[in-house]
Every structure is written in structure tokens, then in C-alpha cells.
Design a protein around this motif. Structure first.
Motif, PDB file in Angstrom:
ATOM      1  N   ALA A 174      -1.458  15.393  -4.294  1.00 13.88           N
ATOM      2  CA  ALA A 174      -2.612  15.085  -4.373  1.00 13.88           C
ATOM      3  C   ALA A 174      -3.455  16.039  -5.176  1.00 13.88           C
ATOM      4  O   ALA A 174      -3.437  17.178  -5.367  1.00 13.88           O
ATOM      5  CB  ALA A 174      -3.635  15.139  -3.086  1.00 13.88           C
ATOM      6  N   ASN A 175      -4.368  15.261  -6.168  1.00 19.14           N
ATOM      7  CA  ASN A 175      -4.892  16.140  -7.357  1.00 19.14           C
ATOM      8  C   ASN A 175      -6.326  16.452  -6.694  1.00 19.14           C
ATOM      9  O   ASN A 175      -7.242  15.556  -6.755  1.00 19.14           O
ATOM     10  CB  ASN A 175      -5.057  15.114  -8.714  1.00 19.14           C
ATOM     11  CG  ASN A 175      -5.811  16.036  -9.725  1.00 19.14           C
ATOM     12  OD1 ASN A 175      -6.696  16.690  -9.751  1.00 19.14           O
ATOM     13  ND2 ASN A 175      -5.124  15.695 -11.015  1.00 19.14           N
ATOM     14  N   LYS A 176      -6.312  17.772  -6.280  1.00 21.35           N
ATOM     15  CA  LYS A 176      -7.800  18.085  -5.525  1.00 21.35           C
ATOM     16  C   LYS A 176      -8.937  18.128  -6.619  1.00 21.35           C
ATOM     17  O   LYS A 176     -10.062  17.719  -6.319  1.00 21.35           O
ATOM     18  CB  LYS A 176      -7.318  19.347  -4.948  1.00 21.35           C
ATOM     19  CG  LYS A 176      -6.419  19.292  -3.836  1.00 21.35           C
ATOM     20  CD  LYS A 176      -6.026  20.734  -3.150  1.00 21.35           C
ATOM     21  CE  LYS A 176      -5.029  20.614  -2.130  1.00 21.35           C
ATOM     22  NZ  LYS A 176      -3.591  20.323  -2.945  1.00 21.35           N
ATOM     23  N   LYS A 177      -8.456  18.548  -7.984  1.00 24.47           N
ATOM     24  CA  LYS A 177      -9.817  18.778  -8.978  1.00 24.47           C
ATOM     25  C   LYS A 177     -10.307  17.459  -8.973  1.00 24.47           C
ATOM     26  O   LYS A 177     -11.692  17.497  -8.912  1.00 24.47           O
ATOM     27  CB  LYS A 177      -9.092  19.166  -9.995  1.00 24.47           C
ATOM     28  CG  LYS A 177      -9.939  19.371 -11.153  1.00 24.47           C
ATOM     29  CD  LYS A 177      -9.370  20.186 -12.501  1.00 24.47           C
ATOM     30  CE  LYS A 177     -10.379  20.099 -13.508  1.00 24.47           C
ATOM     31  NZ  LYS A 177      -9.762  20.684 -14.719  1.00 24.47           N
ATOM     32  N   ILE A 178      -9.583  16.194  -9.296  1.00 30.52           N
ATOM     33  CA  ILE A 178     -10.276  15.048  -9.600  1.00 30.52           C
ATOM     34  C   ILE A 178     -10.997  14.283  -8.506  1.00 30.52           C
ATOM     35  O   ILE A 178     -12.033  13.994  -8.239  1.00 30.52           O
ATOM     36  CB  ILE A 178      -9.109  14.030 -10.011  1.00 30.52           C
ATOM     37  CG1 ILE A 178      -8.620  14.411 -11.424  1.00 30.52           C
ATOM     38  CG2 ILE A 178      -9.795  12.481  -9.696  1.00 30.52           C
ATOM     39  CD1 ILE A 178      -7.638  13.337 -11.891  1.00 30.52           C
ATOM     40  N   LEU A 179     -10.576  14.864  -7.181  1.00 28.84           N
ATOM     41  CA  LEU A 179     -11.035  14.307  -5.812  1.00 28.84           C
ATOM     42  C   LEU A 179     -12.128  14.916  -5.789  1.00 28.84           C
ATOM     43  O   LEU A 179     -13.379  14.391  -5.323  1.00 28.84           O
ATOM     44  CB  LEU A 179     -10.113  14.508  -4.706  1.00 28.84           C
ATOM     45  CG  LEU A 179      -8.926  13.750  -4.483  1.00 28.84           C
ATOM     46  CD1 LEU A 179      -7.936  14.360  -3.689  1.00 28.84           C
ATOM     47  CD2 LEU A 179      -9.317  12.503  -3.941  1.00 28.84           C
ATOM     48  N   VAL A 180     -12.290  16.213  -5.676  1.00 27.32           N
ATOM     49  CA  VAL A 180     -13.499  17.080  -5.495  1.00 27.32           C
ATOM     50  C   VAL A 180     -14.672  16.837  -6.567  1.00 27.32           C
ATOM     51  O   VAL A 180     -15.964  16.731  -6.264  1.00 27.32           O
ATOM     52  CB  VAL A 180     -13.435  18.615  -5.229  1.00 27.32           C
ATOM     53  CG1 VAL A 180     -14.498  19.326  -5.138  1.00 27.32           C
ATOM     54  CG2 VAL A 180     -12.291  18.841  -4.099  1.00 27.32           C
ATOM     55  N   ARG A 181     -14.247  16.817  -7.910  1.00 23.51           N
ATOM     56  CA  ARG A 181     -15.345  16.856  -9.049  1.00 23.51           C
ATOM     57  C   ARG A 181     -15.838  15.375  -9.131  1.00 23.51           C
ATOM     58  O   ARG A 181     -16.941  15.297  -9.620  1.00 23.51           O
ATOM     59  CB  ARG A 181     -14.679  17.359 -10.263  1.00 23.51           C
ATOM     60  CG  ARG A 181     -14.478  18.698 -10.216  1.00 23.51           C
ATOM     61  CD  ARG A 181     -14.017  19.397 -11.436  1.00 23.51           C
ATOM     62  NE  ARG A 181     -13.852  20.782 -11.340  1.00 23.51           N
ATOM     63  CZ  ARG A 181     -13.521  21.580 -12.704  1.00 23.51           C
ATOM     64  NH1 ARG A 181     -13.387  20.647 -13.870  1.00 23.51           N
ATOM     65  NH2 ARG A 181     -13.268  22.858 -12.464  1.00 23.51           N
ATOM     66  N   HIS A 186       0.699  -1.268   0.062  1.00 26.68           N
ATOM     67  CA  HIS A 186       0.026  -0.048   0.015  1.00 26.68           C
ATOM     68  C   HIS A 186       0.889   1.178   0.063  1.00 26.68           C
ATOM     69  O   HIS A 186       0.612   2.304  -0.742  1.00 26.68           O
ATOM     70  CB  HIS A 186      -0.839  -0.066   1.350  1.00 26.68           C
ATOM     71  CG  HIS A 186      -1.961   1.155   1.244  1.00 26.68           C
ATOM     72  ND1 HIS A 186      -3.364   0.892   0.742  1.00 26.68           N
ATOM     73  CD2 HIS A 186      -1.823   2.376   1.349  1.00 26.68           C
ATOM     74  CE1 HIS A 186      -3.964   2.066   0.931  1.00 26.68           C
ATOM     75  NE2 HIS A 186      -3.025   2.856   1.109  1.00 26.68           N
ATOM     76  N   ALA A 187       1.862   1.247   0.926  1.00 29.06           N
ATOM     77  CA  ALA A 187       2.848   2.321   0.933  1.00 29.06           C
ATOM     78  C   ALA A 187       3.572   2.647  -0.604  1.00 29.06           C
ATOM     79  O   ALA A 187       3.830   3.937  -0.753  1.00 29.06           O
ATOM     80  CB  ALA A 187       3.719   2.202   2.004  1.00 29.06           C
ATOM     81  N   ALA A 188       3.913   1.569  -1.005  1.00 26.31           N
ATOM     82  CA  ALA A 188       4.440   1.790  -2.416  1.00 26.31           C
ATOM     83  C   ALA A 188       3.468   2.195  -3.558  1.00 26.31           C
ATOM     84  O   ALA A 188       3.846   2.922  -4.509  1.00 26.31           O
ATOM     85  CB  ALA A 188       5.112   0.505  -2.954  1.00 26.31           C
ATOM     86  N   THR A 189       2.397   1.577  -3.446  1.00 23.68           N
ATOM     87  CA  THR A 189       1.335   1.881  -4.685  1.00 23.68           C
ATOM     88  C   THR A 189       0.324   2.921  -4.335  1.00 23.68           C
ATOM     89  O   THR A 189      -0.181   3.430  -5.445  1.00 23.68           O
ATOM     90  CB  THR A 189       0.714   0.640  -5.378  1.00 23.68           C
ATOM     91  OG1 THR A 189       0.131   0.133  -4.295  1.00 23.68           O
ATOM     92  CG2 THR A 189       1.855  -0.532  -5.403  1.00 23.68           C
ATOM     93  N   LYS A 240       2.893   8.629 -10.701  1.00 23.69           N
ATOM     94  CA  LYS A 240       2.695   7.557  -9.601  1.00 23.69           C
ATOM     95  C   LYS A 240       2.511   8.353  -8.257  1.00 23.69           C
ATOM     96  O   LYS A 240       1.838   7.738  -7.227  1.00 23.69           O
ATOM     97  CB  LYS A 240       3.756   6.566  -9.557  1.00 23.69           C
ATOM     98  CG  LYS A 240       5.167   6.892  -9.467  1.00 23.69           C
ATOM     99  CD  LYS A 240       6.114   5.818  -9.291  1.00 23.69           C
ATOM    100  CE  LYS A 240       7.560   6.317  -9.150  1.00 23.69           C
ATOM    101  NZ  LYS A 240       8.522   5.403  -9.121  1.00 23.69           N
ATOM    102  N   SER A 241       3.292   9.399  -8.181  1.00 23.95           N
ATOM    103  CA  SER A 241       3.448  10.139  -6.906  1.00 23.95           C
ATOM    104  C   SER A 241       1.938  10.591  -6.788  1.00 23.95           C
ATOM    105  O   SER A 241       1.411  10.757  -5.532  1.00 23.95           O
ATOM    106  CB  SER A 241       4.408  11.383  -6.852  1.00 23.95           C
ATOM    107  OG  SER A 241       5.397  10.590  -6.798  1.00 23.95           O
ATOM    108  N   VAL A 242       1.434  11.176  -7.813  1.00 19.61           N
ATOM    109  CA  VAL A 242       0.125  11.933  -7.628  1.00 19.61           C
ATOM    110  C   VAL A 242      -1.000  11.071  -7.284  1.00 19.61           C
ATOM    111  O   VAL A 242      -1.833  11.106  -6.701  1.00 19.61           O
ATOM    112  CB  VAL A 242      -0.356  12.747  -8.839  1.00 19.61           C
ATOM    113  CG1 VAL A 242      -1.867  13.303  -9.049  1.00 19.61           C
ATOM    114  CG2 VAL A 242       0.812  13.947  -9.107  1.00 19.61           C
TER     115      VAL A 242
END
Length: 249
Positions: free
Chosen positions: A65-72, A18-21, A163-165
């Protein structure tokens, strides 16, 4: 072998993944540990640990973190699915539904692995309807089995390249969904002071797995990362089939 040692080994391995992926930890723990411990008890133990792990990821890597994808899209649709899934969790025959779900994600991952090895041509991007359906389904299965990761990951890999995002965005989502599940299970009584104390005994395995996973994440190529993601989905599907044939839910 004492139960605590078995569970610690499973938690260490799953946490490293989980921490890796960014996903797969809860699915792997629930699946493997259910061979030794009642499923409802495993869910009660792992939800608090998963929340802590993802809080750590966000505290260190929140800038990705991609806030746009999360919120929308991700949060609204998965949250709706989560509430529906948890409501049905109390009544539905989870063996049958779990078997159908496992079969579906095995087919899905086999397709993506075939694309990875260029055995078939990569398909077009997901339509809006497909995106919404996948996220609703992922939230539904998270509420039902705490195993909605494969569907959410399938969506995320279609919309997030880095992968980081990818990892940080999913960490935010898991915190929200699993914190909600934590509150629901606390209200139901399946998570209580006794289960929280047991969860605390697994903290050393959680910390060790996180350290290992961090090292793996920073030393793996994007191509290998994509391969690992879909391989994990495939293994998760196989594991779910094993769980539904080995555990009396």
C-alpha cells in the motif's frame, strides 16, 4: 432460478474481478444484481462483503500500500466527496445523474483503450486541479451509488505503476470509504440484522471469487492488467446505463 443462486453467481464473478484488479466488485454487483433485486437492498448486502474482501487483501498485502498517496490525496478528497454524495443520495434523482456518470466514464475508458492500442497519443499527466476534481468526484459517486471506482481508478492508474501497489492502495481506500458507508447505512436502518444475515449467505461466493481472483492477479502482465482495468471501466459504464434504463430507482 432462486435469488440466492443468482446473487451468489454475481458475487463470485465480481469478487474475482475485484480480487484480481483491486476495484470493480461493488460496481459490478450493484449493476448486475439490480436487475433482479431493489437497488437499495443490493447496496445494503454488498457493502459488508466489500469491506471483508478488502480487509483480506490488506492483511495479506499491506506492505504494498502506498501510504503517501493515501494520506496526502486519496483519502482526504474522496472522503469529502463521499459525505457529500451520501447526503445527496437521500434526495437526488439518481437515474439522471447515473446516466450522466455512465456516459462520462464510457468516454473516459474509450480514450484510454485507444491509447492502449496506440490509436491516439497518450495525454499529459493530470494537473493538481484535475487530480483533486477526480478524487472528489470518485468519493461523491461512491457515496451516491457505491460506484466511484472508475474515477478513483483513473487517478490511481495515472499515479501508481505497479499492479500490486495499485490493488493494495485501493484496498485501504475502499475499507475506509465503505466502512463509513456501512456506519451511515446502519444508522439509517437500510443495513440491519436481516440484511447482514443475507450477506452472510453470500460468503461462500465471496471466498471462491477471492481465490480465483488471486490466481488471476499473479498471472497477468502489467500491459494486460492496464487493458483489463479500462475495459472494466468501459463495461461498468455500459452496465450503469443498462441499470438506469432497466431499474426504477
Amino acid at each position: 432460478m432462486p435469488l440466492i443462486i443468482t446473487l451468489s453467481a454475481i458475487v463470485l464473478f465480481a469478487t474475482a474481478i475485484h480480487a484480481a484488479t483491486g476495484f470493480g466488485g461493488t460496481l459490478l454487483v450493484v449493476t448486475l444484481a439490480a436487475l433482479f433485486y431493489p437497488l437499495e437492498g443490493i447496496i445494503a448486502l454488498i457493502i459488508p462483503l466489500n469491506v471483508l474482501l478488502n480487509v483480506y487483501i490488506i492483511l495479506r498485502y499491506r506492505q504494498f500500500a502506498n501510504k503517501k498517496i493515501l494520506v496526502r490525496s486519496m483519502i482526504p478528497y474522496t472522503f469529502i466527496g463521499l459525505l457529500v454524495g451520501y447526503s445527496i443520495y437521500l434526495y437526488i434523482n439518481k437515474v439522471l445523474l447515473g446516466t450522466l456518470f455512465a456516459s462520462f466514464i464510457i468516454i473516459l475508458s474509450c480514450y484510454e483503450l485507444a491509447v492502449h492500442f496506440r490509436l491516439i497519443k497518450k495525454g499529459v499527466s493530470l494537473s493538481l486541479f484535475q487530480q483533486i476534481s477526480i478524487l472528489l468526484g470518485g468519493g461523491f459517486l461512491q457515496g451516491l451509488f457505491v460506484s466511484g471506482g472508475p474515477l478513483v481508478v483513473y487517478y490511481a492508474r495515472k499515479t501508481i505503476a505497479s499492479k500490486s501497489v495499485f490493488r493494495s492502495t485501493l484496498a485501504v481506500l475502499w475499507i475506509i470509504l465503505n466502512s463509513t458507508l456501512l456506519m451511515l447505512h446502519l444508522y439509517k436502518g437500510s443495513i440491519n440484522s436481516e440484511t447482514l444475515l443475507f450477506s452472510a449467505t453470500l460468503m461462500p461466493a465471496l471466498i471462491a471469487g477471492t481465490i480465483i481472483g488471486e490466481k488471476v492477479h499473479h498471472n497477468i502482465s502489467d500491459s494486460m492488467f492496464n487493458f483489463l482495468i479500462y475495459l472494466l471501466i468501459f463495461l461498468g459504464g455500459i452496465s450503469l446505463l443498462l441499470k438506469n434504463t432497466s431499474v426504477d430507482i
